[in-house]
Design a protein around this motif. Sequence first.
Motif, PDB file in Angstrom:
ATOM      1  N   ASP A   1       0.848  -1.194   0.000  1.00 25.25           N
ATOM      2  CA  ASP A   1       0.000   0.000   0.000  1.00 25.25           C
ATOM      3  C   ASP A   1       0.885   1.245   0.000  1.00 25.25           C
ATOM      4  O   ASP A   1       1.607   1.503   0.953  1.00 25.25           O
ATOM      5  CB  ASP A   1      -0.911  -0.014   1.235  1.00 25.25           C
ATOM      6  CG  ASP A   1      -1.849   1.182   1.289  1.00 25.25           C
ATOM      7  OD1 ASP A   1      -1.881   1.964   0.317  1.00 25.25           O
ATOM      8  OD2 ASP A   1      -2.534   1.333   2.315  1.00 25.25           O
ATOM      9  N   ASP A   2       0.818   2.024  -1.083  1.00 24.38           N
ATOM     10  CA  ASP A   2       1.654   3.211  -1.209  1.00 24.38           C
ATOM     11  C   ASP A   2       1.028   4.457  -0.609  1.00 24.38           C
ATOM     12  O   ASP A   2       1.663   5.512  -0.555  1.00 24.38           O
ATOM     13  CB  ASP A   2       1.960   3.490  -2.694  1.00 24.38           C
ATOM     14  CG  ASP A   2       2.830   2.411  -3.319  1.00 24.38           C
ATOM     15  OD1 ASP A   2       3.663   1.838  -2.594  1.00 24.38           O
ATOM     16  OD2 ASP A   2       2.665   2.144  -4.521  1.00 24.38           O
ATOM     17  N   SER A   3      -0.210   4.369  -0.173  1.00 22.16           N
ATOM     18  CA  SER A   3      -0.885   5.527   0.409  1.00 22.16           C
ATOM     19  C   SER A   3      -0.429   5.724   1.851  1.00 22.16           C
ATOM     20  O   SER A   3       0.394   4.967   2.367  1.00 22.16           O
ATOM     21  CB  SER A   3      -2.399   5.349   0.339  1.00 22.16           C
ATOM     22  OG  SER A   3      -2.816   4.261   1.164  1.00 22.16           O
ATOM     23  N   SER A   4      -0.970   6.722   2.497  1.00 24.54           N
ATOM     24  CA  SER A   4      -0.552   7.038   3.867  1.00 24.54           C
ATOM     25  C   SER A   4      -1.756   7.155   4.798  1.00 24.54           C
ATOM     26  O   SER A   4      -2.049   8.233   5.322  1.00 24.54           O
ATOM     27  CB  SER A   4       0.249   8.350   3.875  1.00 24.54           C
ATOM     28  OG  SER A   4       1.366   8.263   3.031  1.00 24.54           O
ATOM     29  N   PRO A   5      -2.466   6.049   5.021  1.00 27.35           N
ATOM     30  CA  PRO A   5      -3.595   6.102   5.956  1.00 27.35           C
ATOM     31  C   PRO A   5      -3.085   6.387   7.370  1.00 27.35           C
ATOM     32  O   PRO A   5      -1.968   5.991   7.730  1.00 27.35           O
ATOM     33  CB  PRO A   5      -4.209   4.703   5.851  1.00 27.35           C
ATOM     34  CG  PRO A   5      -3.112   3.833   5.345  1.00 27.35           C
ATOM     35  CD  PRO A   5      -2.262   4.697   4.474  1.00 27.35           C
ATOM     36  N   PRO A   6      -3.871   7.067   8.175  1.00 30.34           N
ATOM     37  CA  PRO A   6      -3.404   7.488   9.508  1.00 30.34           C
ATOM     38  C   PRO A   6      -3.034   6.348  10.434  1.00 30.34           C
ATOM     39  O   PRO A   6      -2.233   6.537  11.352  1.00 30.34           O
ATOM     40  CB  PRO A   6      -4.593   8.294  10.052  1.00 30.34           C
ATOM     41  CG  PRO A   6      -5.773   7.855   9.245  1.00 30.34           C
ATOM     42  CD  PRO A   6      -5.240   7.518   7.895  1.00 30.34           C
ATOM     43  N   GLU A   7      -3.575   5.165  10.191  1.00 27.82           N
ATOM     44  CA  GLU A   7      -3.296   4.051  11.107  1.00 27.82           C
ATOM     45  C   GLU A   7      -1.992   3.333  10.769  1.00 27.82           C
ATOM     46  O   GLU A   7      -1.574   2.454  11.525  1.00 27.82           O
ATOM     47  CB  GLU A   7      -4.459   3.052  11.093  1.00 27.82           C
ATOM     48  CG  GLU A   7      -4.606   2.240   9.830  1.00 27.82           C
ATOM     49  CD  GLU A   7      -5.385   2.951   8.720  1.00 27.82           C
ATOM     50  OE1 GLU A   7      -5.676   2.299   7.699  1.00 27.82           O
ATOM     51  OE2 GLU A   7      -5.690   4.150   8.896  1.00 27.82           O
ATOM     52  N   LYS A   8      -1.332   3.714   9.666  1.00 29.27           N
ATOM     53  CA  LYS A   8      -0.104   3.032   9.257  1.00 29.27           C
ATOM     54  C   LYS A   8       1.119   3.919   9.442  1.00 29.27           C
ATOM     55  O   LYS A   8       1.035   5.141   9.401  1.00 29.27           O
ATOM     56  CB  LYS A   8      -0.203   2.594   7.790  1.00 29.27           C
ATOM     57  CG  LYS A   8      -1.179   1.461   7.539  1.00 29.27           C
ATOM     58  CD  LYS A   8      -1.101   0.972   6.099  1.00 29.27           C
ATOM     59  CE  LYS A   8      -2.048  -0.199   5.866  1.00 29.27           C
ATOM     60  NZ  LYS A   8      -1.957  -0.709   4.479  1.00 29.27           N
ATOM     61  N   LEU A   9       2.250   3.270   9.621  1.00 27.40           N
ATOM     62  CA  LEU A   9       3.536   3.953   9.690  1.00 27.40           C
ATOM     63  C   LEU A   9       3.763   4.714   8.387  1.00 27.40           C
ATOM     64  O   LEU A   9       3.551   4.173   7.308  1.00 27.40           O
ATOM     65  CB  LEU A   9       4.634   2.909   9.906  1.00 27.40           C
ATOM     66  CG  LEU A   9       6.063   3.345  10.189  1.00 27.40           C
ATOM     67  CD1 LEU A   9       6.140   4.129  11.495  1.00 27.40           C
ATOM     68  CD2 LEU A   9       6.967   2.111  10.248  1.00 27.40           C
TER      69      LEU A   9
END
Length: 224
Positions: free
Chosen positions: A167-175
């Motif tokens: 996953d290349d996106s930046s969801p708030p729950e991920k590093l």
Amino acid sequence: YVVTDYNFSWIELLDFWSRHPGRDDDGLLQRHWPALCRILNRFDRDRAADGLIRSQPGRRLFLDWSPMDRSEPNLTYNLRYLHALQLAEGLGAGLSAAETAVFSERAARLAGCIRATHLTAAGWRESPLGAPASQLALSLLILAGLVASTEADALAEAIIARSLDIDDSSPPEKLILASPFMHHYVFKALHALGRTAAIREIIACRWGRWAKAGEATTWENWSI
């Protein structure tokens, strides 16, 4: 514009050259030592009362292409400075005992200030009241030796898991994922812990997509 934190890259390159087995030791380090000292002494002037540096007014705080927290005092920015001070200690051996001692003292003081302000009960933060530390910051914590072996191994597991998460996106729950460029520090940190198999796995996973797609070169960011 000026990307101030690229000054740290210049010091890292001097260190890389000094350890390269094929270097021609023609006094290059001695010639550049005065510039290295001017760089680090200039950054010391950016130190606030809490012992941490801030970005210079009117200059860009780059850090990475990733959407990481740039609030100040910034963990990644201060860790790049700390890493440069530590490298200067080694580079200055045999050149200037007095200046090397100054850099050593500054590095020790800065390390204590970083721990005091950015390590919370919930873990490392990119800024004292900001978001959790980014993948780049966690890598620099390992490189700068600010975490003990058990914690370093735990951080490495989190770093590896995020890079292998496609996953290349930046969801708030991920590093927050470091850019391809800043994965240089991810790999240096993992190499320092002997995690070379993970480095190869990450390269195959992330860069391999571009090779399979027939790209002529690598992208500047994961998603453009």
